[in-house]
Design an enzyme around this catalytic site. Structure first.
Site, PDB file in Angstrom:
ATOM      1  N   CYS A 187     -28.599  -1.698  -3.092  1.00 14.90           N
ATOM      2  CA  CYS A 187     -29.842  -1.207  -2.490  1.00 14.90           C
ATOM      3  C   CYS A 187     -31.057  -1.904  -3.100  1.00 14.90           C
ATOM      4  O   CYS A 187     -32.189  -1.480  -2.876  1.00 14.90           O
ATOM      5  CB  CYS A 187     -29.961   0.311  -2.644  1.00 14.90           C
ATOM      6  SG  CYS A 187     -29.922   0.896  -4.353  1.00 14.90           S
ATOM      7  N   GLU A 237     -18.149   7.814 -11.822  1.00 15.89           N
ATOM      8  CA  GLU A 237     -19.497   8.247 -11.474  1.00 15.89           C
ATOM      9  C   GLU A 237     -20.146   8.890 -12.695  1.00 15.89           C
ATOM     10  O   GLU A 237     -19.475   9.571 -13.476  1.00 15.89           O
ATOM     11  CB  GLU A 237     -19.430   9.246 -10.319  1.00 15.89           C
ATOM     12  CG  GLU A 237     -20.695  10.005 -10.010  1.00 15.89           C
ATOM     13  CD  GLU A 237     -21.840   9.099  -9.625  1.00 15.89           C
ATOM     14  OE1 GLU A 237     -22.937   9.313 -10.162  1.00 15.89           O
ATOM     15  OE2 GLU A 237     -21.633   8.181  -8.800  1.00 15.89           O
ATOM     16  N   CYS A 273     -42.359  13.199  12.312  1.00 15.56           N
ATOM     17  CA  CYS A 273     -41.873  11.943  11.745  1.00 15.56           C
ATOM     18  C   CYS A 273     -40.732  11.458  12.621  1.00 15.56           C
ATOM     19  O   CYS A 273     -39.709  12.132  12.760  1.00 15.56           O
ATOM     20  CB  CYS A 273     -41.387  12.140  10.306  1.00 15.56           C
ATOM     21  SG  CYS A 273     -40.628  10.650   9.607  1.00 15.56           S
ATOM     22  N   ASN A 293     -17.282   8.669  -1.087  1.00 18.63           N
ATOM     23  CA  ASN A 293     -17.560   8.044   0.214  1.00 18.63           C
ATOM     24  C   ASN A 293     -16.696   6.811   0.467  1.00 18.63           C
ATOM     25  O   ASN A 293     -16.136   6.640   1.556  1.00 18.63           O
ATOM     26  CB  ASN A 293     -19.043   7.678   0.293  1.00 18.63           C
ATOM     27  CG  ASN A 293     -19.450   7.126   1.641  1.00 18.63           C
ATOM     28  OD1 ASN A 293     -19.315   7.786   2.659  1.00 18.63           O
ATOM     29  ND2 ASN A 293     -19.948   5.899   1.660  1.00 18.63           N
TER      30      ASN A 293
END
Length: 443
Positions: free
Chosen positions: A399, A325, A166, A309
């Protein structure tokens, strides 16, 4: 006439003129007034295609011959393109892929959110191949082929693709499919290993083997030999994520990645959520901070913070940062990351941001700026619930352009913000996945 007969798939090849590109990267044509979505076809092309399905409202096909080619068509780098379901856009130039993703974002913002950005940001670009540092590979012993397959699923099929490499995966894994197949075939429970989780870090590549039966002592010896030969870190997963443990228990080193621009090291477990494209993540982080403009007088809220992050780099520049979170394990990792990086002006809380309890401590705080990086479902519930009267700027990392557009509509039309800037980031080259970022400001 029966439904089966009415939807019978025609045999042979058919001509089509491609009018546009769907959000999923398929060419759109109309034949006898009916919409046909055709894979491997680009706008402006004339193609010969075969039908793969017929439905009441639309049909689907695959282009077998390109009669007139779009100038942005290129030869796919991967020999398995069109067979493996991992990529959809390798037949397009990188510039064309980004232009398509940008058009999807802007269209969704207009049609779903009834908003448009004052400025479209230039796209963030990174490596096109070998970029993927996170993946979940399927494994399957196929009796008819008398072999174990390791890889992604076939396009339009639940079967595991029979591939040997891949090109979008990090080479530590992407070039070792055959070795992984041979390893599993050699084990006593070769038919009890359904998946392999991949996590590439700065200090090694981890593979998590999900197994439905216990390994024998001989199996463990083979796994240790494979780990040494290929310089990998193997983990075993007999149950849920909590059951994941290191094969070599003497190796206590944690996986990590460095954010050199911010003098921060992020530690994580192999099954934790981390961004799959480390180069884009670094650029995205710098862009988010640039847009948010944090300073030492401000309190910032980081929603869907993961392992820290965004939270920890922001804390370098702000008075304080609160990270929220839903996954308690990620919250613990975020707290530990703050300690290991000697960052004291942060707090982390575990909370389900889709089912808010307004008595939560973080809901009582006053924030100058907010950063959001939600999952595909978006951030509708928390956006509607938060008191944003003192918030001057919001940076939203998305996203999913559809839920981003929906939430942008709430921020602009209900909360009084302006969408001043928005753009795409090529987190997933060669796929139709659209990663985007937006800046919302109050005048």
């Amino acid at each position: 006439m029966s439904k089966r007969r009415r939807n019978k798939i025609p045999e042979g090849l058919f001509k089509a003129d491609i009018e546009s590109l769907s959000h999923e990267g398929r060419g759109v044509a109309h034949i006898e007034g009916k919409t046909v979505f055709i894979e491997n076809a680009l706008p402006g092309e004339q193609v010969e295609f075969k039908y793969v399905s017929k439905r009441a409202k639309f049909d689907q096909g695959v282009a077998e011959k390109i009669i007139t080619a779009n100038e942005q068509r290129i030869e796919p780098e991967c020999q398995y393109f069109g067979y493996c379901g991992g990529c959809s856009l390798q037949h397009m130039t990188p510039d064309a892929q980004l232009a398509h993703k940008q058009s999807v974002l802007l269209e969704q913002l207009t049609h779903i959110g009834n908003v448009e950005p004052e400025l479209v940001l230039p796209p963030l670009e990174g490596p096109s191949f070998g970029y993927r540092h996170k993946a979940r590979l399927a494994a399957k012993h196929v009796v008819k082929k008398e072999k174990v397959l390791v890889g992604f699923r076939e396009k339009r099929s639940p079967f595991v693709a029979d591939i040997t490499e891949c090109k979008v995966l990090h080479p530590d894994v992407g070039l070792k499919f055959t070795a992984l197949q041979q390893l599993i075939e050699s084990l006593s429970i070769y038919n009890q290993i359904p998946q392999i989780e991949v996590a590439v870090s700065d200090n090694g590549t981890a593979l998590v083997l999900r197994h439905l039966a216990d390994f024998s002592d001989e199996d463990i010896a083979k796994l240790n030999t494979f780990e040494d030969e290929h310089q990998l870190k193997l983990y075993l997963q007999p149950g849920g994520y909590d059951s994941v443990e290191r094969l070599n228990k003497s190796d206590t080193d944690e996986l990590f990645y460095k954010l050199d621009d911010h003098d921060i090291t992020i530690y994580f477990k192999p099954v934790d959520f981390t961004q799959i494209n480390v180069e884009i993540n670094k650029k995205m982080l710098n862009l988010a901070i640039e847009l948010l403009e944090p300073n030492k007088d401000e309190n910032i809220l980081d929603l869907f913070c993961g392992v820290g992050n965004f939270t920890l780099p922001l804390a370098r520049k702000a008075k304080s940062v609160v990270g929220i979170e839903g996954d308690k394990g990620l919250v613990e990792r975020a707290k530990n990351n703050a300690i290991k990086n000697n960052i004291e002006n942060v707090e982390f809380y575990a909370a389900n941001l889709a089912e808010l309890d307004k008595s939560n401590e973080f809901m009582k705080g006053s924030y100058d700026k907010i950063l959001l990086d939600p999952a595909r479902t978006g951030a509708k519930e928390i956006i509607e619930a938060l008191d944003t009267k003192n918030v001057k700027r919001i940076v939203y990392v998305s996203c999913n352009p559809a839920t981003f557009a929906r939430d942008a509509g709430i921020l602009v039309n209900d909360k009084g913000f302006k969408l001043t800037k928005a753009g795409v980031m090529d987190m997933f080259p060669h796929t139709t996945h659209v990663e985007s970022i937006g800046l919302f400001c109050i005048d």
